[in-house]
Design an enzyme around this catalytic site. Sequence first.
Site, short mmCIF file in Angstrom:
data_model
loop_
_atom_site.label_atom_id
_atom_site.label_comp_id
_atom_site.label_asym_id
_atom_site.label_seq_id
_atom_site.Cartn_x
_atom_site.Cartn_y
_atom_site.Cartn_z
N GLY A 1 31.90 37.78 43.84
CA GLY A 1 31.34 37.79 42.49
C GLY A 1 32.36 37.28 41.49
N SER A 2 32.26 37.79 40.28
CA SER A 2 33.08 37.23 39.21
C SER A 2 34.53 37.73 39.30
CB SER A 2 32.50 37.60 37.85
OG SER A 2 32.74 38.97 37.60
N THR A 3 35.44 36.94 38.75
CA THR A 3 36.84 37.29 38.77
C THR A 3 37.11 38.56 37.96
OG1 THR A 3 37.53 35.03 39.16
CG2 THR A 3 39.15 36.47 38.13
N GLY B 1 36.18 41.40 40.06
CA GLY B 1 37.15 41.44 41.17
C GLY B 1 38.45 42.11 40.75
N GLU C 1 36.13 37.53 47.03
CA GLU C 1 35.77 36.11 46.89
C GLU C 1 35.29 35.93 45.46
OE1 GLU C 1 36.27 34.01 49.20
OE2 GLU C 1 36.21 35.09 51.11
N GLU D 1 35.09 28.92 34.32
CA GLU D 1 33.99 28.71 35.25
C GLU D 1 32.67 28.84 34.49
OE1 GLU D 1 33.27 31.72 38.22
OE2 GLU D 1 32.78 30.19 39.70
#
Lengths: 486, 319
Positions: free
Chosen positions: A244-246, A249, A266, A397
């Site tokens: 998913g999103s940073t 994360g 990821e 992104e």
Amino acid sequence: MASASVSAFTSAFEYAPAPESRSVVDIAPSYGLFIDGEFVEAADGRVFKTVSPSTEEVLSEVAQAGEADVERAVKAARKAFEKWSALPGSERAKYLFRIARIIQERSRELAVLETLDNGKPIKETRDADLPLVAAHFFYYAGWADKLGHAGFGANPRPLGVAGQVIPWNFPLLMLAWKIAPALATGNTVVLKPAETTPLSALFFADICRQAGLPKGVVNILPGYGDTGAALVAHPDVNKVAFTGSTAVGKAIARTVAGTRKKVTLELGGKGANIVFDDAPIDQAVEGIVTGIFFNQGQVCCAGSRLLVQESIQDELLDSLKRRLSTLRLGDPLDKNTDIGAINSAEQLSRITSLVEAGEAEGAERWSPACELPSAGYWFAPTLFTNVTQAHTIARDEIFGPVLSVLTFRTPDEAVAKANNTQYGLSAGIWTEKGSRILAVANKLRAGVVWSNTFNKFDPTSPFGGYKESGFGREGGRHGLEAYLDV
Amino acid sequence: MPTTASTALPLKDVTASDSTLRRYLHGLPGVDAVGLEARAASLGTRSIKTTAKAYAIDLAISMVDLTTLEGADTAGKVRSLGAKAVRPDPTDRTAPATAAVCVYPDMVAVAKEAVAGSTVKVASVATAFPAGRAALAVKLADVRDAVAAGADEIDMVIDRGAFLAGNYLKVYEEIVAVKEACGASARLKVIFETGELSTYDNIRRASWLGMIAGADFIKTSTGKVAVNATPANTLLMLEAVRDFRAQTGIQVGVKPAGGIRTTKDAVKFLVLVNETAGEDWLDNHWFRFGASSLLNDLLMQRQKLATGRYSGPDYVTVD
């Protein structure tokens, strides 16, 4: 249906609409959580709706898991772990092969379901997602009885209960990436699908029952971010896997820091697609299109930054614009559709605001003439030229059908610009010169480097990132390691 | 002001010598075979139904070069082919005529008479078809013979041996000479025999070589070798004519030939045209099918669309 097929074509040679039939999938008005082999209501009775992004039609009402449900599911998974991990690998393989075959048999139904719930074109769910989903189960089924030969010692052991949180861009494929290796290595699973795309995971729960998978080995908990946070923080979870999103994360990394949990992340990406002046131009154009417009650009490894050698910039951009004019946007169930709907209103507004930032910072925006359907969440394929490394749209992104075009003069400059990002998930190289492919690929700090192609996946090939794109690898032999005590 | 044919040719300076021509052709963008074939395959999945299909079938019929190229060809065979080209479906006069009939040079006069008064052109495979292994003087005589007999179009084969040996200038000069022999009345189709050129890079180079030399059409193959027209090599040639027009302003036609037998295949090729070169090429002046058996399948599919029933091969004429 509100959405008619809208195409960029106005010629005499109009293609006839060819929508897949919705009747192949039977969506129930409501779904429960899948815990210990049963569909159950949430402990606090909460539910949420899932809508079809292309029409905004409510597809179903889904139970929303809370902390008590996480507790129940982890307990069920813990209990099932004793027996599941004790099974010989060849026995676990039988279940996985069975699941893979059922997925193949039900692939048309699942493809239509995924297109309805996610908004992506049927040609992608049918031709890319579902074959890969089945392939991942087949591939890891093959490993289940060969773990001693995988290079992690003679008798590698499973970790225990895996808490897995997956995104909405490839709902069923991300589920397969997570569940197949976890089960093959003897772990049990509690998985939270994304709140906008819970349905295919719930259908997968049904497939687990159909395959006779022992109760509690796979548990599915639809919910929002708080459900995922509770799962990740649960003390009896041994392994956390997240795609998913940073930003999320990072929060997960903070949560698990200092615990004994193993974790793989990821996260986001801002992949560079580098086109050298000796590239096969026509195929590079196709690769750029695949790189950024596949799944409406909602791909973490999307080639969202095009780095083109200055000497061929005009020629390449002309070709690219002409090609974008032939993309067909509209009803995702129509097999002629290239560009489907954006997954949610929230994502659409995020894309819109980043694109506005691009314009405000002076980049030049271009889209083909393209009529958008009136209902649903849509964004026209978009190209930005005159972009530099200093632009927001070259750094953040966007996770949408938006390509930023930058230029370079020498291979060294291309490498420097490609690596000048906080991410490092993917990159692409287009050149007819084999030695240049090898030389440049070695210098790129990205987990996957494609040459003369883009966005190609295979279960045998490990996938993962550098820097803020996360750590750990999924897929291939490397993907086993994340689920084994090695 | 340009006075001779050769000064009027585009990109004249690249043909100054063998080495300038080689450098130019080898400087064209390469072709990635995997990507090219994947693109051709993906275009093959477009859905063409109902009105789009009816349109496509009639368009395809009007693009057929109805062909007989057998050693056993007789005047009778060519006459019946001509009649069929003019009136493909005797039961349904709304079926369009084909673009042309394609015959050997010695049959041009017979064909011309058979299609007299119609829109159907007569094309002839001159230049020592299909091998092309003859002296230039012989090839030119072959062409002049066909043109004198009334051929509207000349389908010439290139010297593949010279091409593969890298003698691009020789191939170029032959095409220029044949074009000159065609005069003002006949259009020139240049056949590369793509199966023998073997690589996609070669096909792109040959396409540009043909266009620089003045080809009115570029054509895949003779239909006499194992690999003839494919979606991928036709896609590649469509890219070439598209790029050539962008660069020179000159529009060149494309003709896939050999192996296209079904309506389904023909429609896939029309999709390639539509999405690669564009609708400017969706016309029998710019796109042709070289075929002998395609027409009957098109007619049967046309009858099926009209009546709702599939009739069978006895409801169309054998030739």
